[in-house]
Design a protein around this motif. Structure first.
Motif, PDB file in Angstrom:
ATOM      1  N   GLN A   1       0.357  -1.353  -0.093  1.00 30.19           N
ATOM      2  CA  GLN A   1      -0.414  -0.052   0.256  1.00 30.19           C
ATOM      3  C   GLN A   1       0.690   1.448   0.083  1.00 30.19           C
ATOM      4  O   GLN A   1       0.421   2.346  -0.845  1.00 30.19           O
ATOM      5  CB  GLN A   1      -0.932  -0.306   0.809  1.00 30.19           C
ATOM      6  N   VAL A   2       2.217   1.057   1.034  1.00 29.65           N
ATOM      7  CA  VAL A   2       3.057   2.755   1.051  1.00 29.65           C
ATOM      8  C   VAL A   2       3.515   2.835  -0.868  1.00 29.65           C
ATOM      9  O   VAL A   2       3.336   3.969  -1.361  1.00 29.65           O
ATOM     10  CB  VAL A   2       4.102   2.594   1.627  1.00 29.65           C
ATOM     11  N   GLU A   3       3.749   1.767  -1.118  1.00 32.72           N
ATOM     12  CA  GLU A   3       4.255   1.425  -2.905  1.00 32.72           C
ATOM     13  C   GLU A   3       3.185   2.200  -3.357  1.00 32.72           C
ATOM     14  O   GLU A   3       3.020   2.725  -4.755  1.00 32.72           O
ATOM     15  CB  GLU A   3       4.475   0.137  -3.056  1.00 32.72           C
ATOM     16  N   ARG A   4       1.950   1.427  -3.419  1.00 27.50           N
ATOM     17  CA  ARG A   4       0.692   2.379  -4.072  1.00 27.50           C
ATOM     18  C   ARG A   4       0.708   3.351  -3.953  1.00 27.50           C
ATOM     19  O   ARG A   4       0.265   4.380  -4.651  1.00 27.50           O
ATOM     20  CB  ARG A   4      -0.025   1.374  -3.268  1.00 27.50           C
ATOM     21  N   TYR A   5       0.321   4.192  -3.027  1.00 27.36           N
ATOM     22  CA  TYR A   5      -0.059   5.243  -2.603  1.00 27.36           C
ATOM     23  C   TYR A   5       1.966   6.369  -2.979  1.00 27.36           C
ATOM     24  O   TYR A   5       1.131   7.543  -2.694  1.00 27.36           O
ATOM     25  CB  TYR A   5      -0.739   5.322  -1.498  1.00 27.36           C
ATOM     26  N   SER A   6       3.027   5.729  -3.776  1.00 26.76           N
ATOM     27  CA  SER A   6       3.804   6.284  -3.573  1.00 26.76           C
ATOM     28  C   SER A   6       3.379   7.811  -4.772  1.00 26.76           C
ATOM     29  O   SER A   6       3.709   8.599  -5.037  1.00 26.76           O
ATOM     30  CB  SER A   6       5.231   6.096  -4.399  1.00 26.76           C
ATOM     31  N   SER A   7       2.663   7.775  -5.776  1.00 23.53           N
ATOM     32  CA  SER A   7       2.306   8.218  -6.414  1.00 23.53           C
ATOM     33  C   SER A   7       2.425   9.934  -6.758  1.00 23.53           C
ATOM     34  O   SER A   7       2.026  10.937  -6.901  1.00 23.53           O
ATOM     35  CB  SER A   7       1.148   7.588  -7.776  1.00 23.53           C
ATOM     36  N   ILE A   8       1.320   9.732  -5.097  1.00 23.74           N
ATOM     37  CA  ILE A   8       0.142  10.787  -4.412  1.00 23.74           C
ATOM     38  C   ILE A   8       1.194  11.840  -3.086  1.00 23.74           C
ATOM     39  O   ILE A   8       0.839  13.104  -2.869  1.00 23.74           O
ATOM     40  CB  ILE A   8      -0.668  10.883  -4.186  1.00 23.74           C
ATOM     41  N   SER A   9       2.801  11.662  -3.379  1.00 29.88           N
ATOM     42  CA  SER A   9       3.108  11.970  -2.637  1.00 29.88           C
ATOM     43  C   SER A   9       3.728  13.815  -2.445  1.00 29.88           C
ATOM     44  O   SER A   9       3.755  13.558  -0.697  1.00 29.88           O
ATOM     45  CB  SER A   9       4.999  10.915  -2.659  1.00 29.88           C
ATOM     46  N   GLY A  10       3.924  14.193  -3.603  1.00 27.84           N
ATOM     47  CA  GLY A  10       3.976  15.199  -3.502  1.00 27.84           C
ATOM     48  C   GLY A  10       2.368  16.007  -2.923  1.00 27.84           C
ATOM     49  O   GLY A  10       2.415  17.435  -2.850  1.00 27.84           O
ATOM     50  N   THR A  11       1.241  15.306  -2.892  1.00 27.02           N
ATOM     51  CA  THR A  11       0.189  16.107  -2.909  1.00 27.02           C
ATOM     52  C   THR A  11      -0.261  16.157  -1.550  1.00 27.02           C
ATOM     53  O   THR A  11      -0.812  17.170  -1.147  1.00 27.02           O
ATOM     54  CB  THR A  11      -0.492  15.916  -4.264  1.00 27.02           C
ATOM     55  N   LEU A  12       0.003  15.393  -0.882  1.00 24.09           N
ATOM     56  CA  LEU A  12      -1.064  15.439   0.461  1.00 24.09           C
ATOM     57  C   LEU A  12      -0.181  15.130   1.408  1.00 24.09           C
ATOM     58  O   LEU A  12       1.177  14.949   1.366  1.00 24.09           O
ATOM     59  CB  LEU A  12      -1.558  14.319   0.832  1.00 24.09           C
ATOM     60  N   GLU A  13      -0.376  15.901   2.329  1.00 26.91           N
ATOM     61  CA  GLU A  13       0.484  15.822   3.355  1.00 26.91           C
ATOM     62  C   GLU A  13       0.694  13.514   4.515  1.00 26.91           C
ATOM     63  O   GLU A  13      -0.391  12.666   4.278  1.00 26.91           O
ATOM     64  CB  GLU A  13      -0.050  16.221   5.371  1.00 26.91           C
ATOM     65  N   PRO A  14       2.333  13.696   5.014  1.00 27.21           N
ATOM     66  CA  PRO A  14       1.718  12.620   4.957  1.00 27.21           C
ATOM     67  C   PRO A  14       0.741  11.679   5.654  1.00 27.21           C
ATOM     68  O   PRO A  14       0.164  10.491   6.465  1.00 27.21           O
ATOM     69  CB  PRO A  14       3.222  12.475   6.322  1.00 27.21           C
ATOM     70  N   LEU A  15       0.597  12.674   6.963  1.00 24.93           N
ATOM     71  CA  LEU A  15      -0.607  11.556   7.832  1.00 24.93           C
ATOM     72  C   LEU A  15      -1.893  11.451   7.200  1.00 24.93           C
ATOM     73  O   LEU A  15      -2.861  10.955   7.920  1.00 24.93           O
ATOM     74  CB  LEU A  15      -0.894  12.305   9.605  1.00 24.93           C
ATOM     75  N   LYS A  16      -2.385  12.434   5.604  1.00 31.58           N
ATOM     76  CA  LYS A  16      -3.756  11.892   5.049  1.00 31.58           C
ATOM     77  C   LYS A  16      -3.206  10.634   4.845  1.00 31.58           C
ATOM     78  O   LYS A  16      -4.076   9.959   4.295  1.00 31.58           O
ATOM     79  CB  LYS A  16      -3.963  13.255   4.235  1.00 31.58           C
ATOM     80  N   ILE A  17      -2.468  10.827   3.572  1.00 33.06           N
ATOM     81  CA  ILE A  17      -1.712   9.169   2.699  1.00 33.06           C
ATOM     82  C   ILE A  17      -1.926   8.350   3.858  1.00 33.06           C
ATOM     83  O   ILE A  17      -2.163   6.998   3.286  1.00 33.06           O
ATOM     84  CB  ILE A  17      -0.525   9.773   2.246  1.00 33.06           C
TER      85      ILE A  17
END
Length: 119
Positions: A91-107
């Motif tokens: 899941q961490v790898e899956r959500y890596s594409s939105i790394s610059g758009t949201l805060e880490p806690l939201k991710i």
């Protein structure tokens, strides 16, 4: 640093309760083996495996999201304990594409919501 200082620092950095990390996990602190029971050896091995899994997840997180703090490491540890290494890492790898758009806690919230669906 002594093994005890390393363990305290590790607990502090990861946001774990003080005394959670075993100071004997560092190779400089070799035991004589005299008081090693099979249960103690198994516990030490389990702790090392859990630590290795957490380190892998944390490295993956930092690789994709470039930052971490106590809240992030605590949440990653909780997710790892609840869902297991492979699912959390996927899941961490899956959500890596939105790394610059949201805060880490939201991710992490999004990852947590997607994990029960993955089970």
């Amino acid at each position: 640093m002594t093994p005890q200082e390393k363990a305290r620092a590790y607990d502090r950095i990861l946001g774990l309760k003080r005394g959670t990390t075993d100071p004997g996990m560092w190779h400089g602190d070799e035991s004589s083996g005299v008081d090693d029971t099979p249960a103690m050896a198994e516990k030490r091995l389990t702790q090392k495996e859990e630590l290795a899994e957490f380190n892998d997840i944390l490295k993956t997180w930092v690789q994709f999201f470039d930052r971490t703090d106590i809240r992030v490491t605590g949440k990653l540890k909780a997710l790892l304990d609840e869902f297991g290494h492979d699912q959390v890492k996927f899941q961490v790898e899956r959500y890596s594409s939105i790394s610059g758009t949201l805060e880490p806690l939201k991710i992490l919230e999004l990852i947590e919501k997607s994990l029960p669906q993955a089970q």
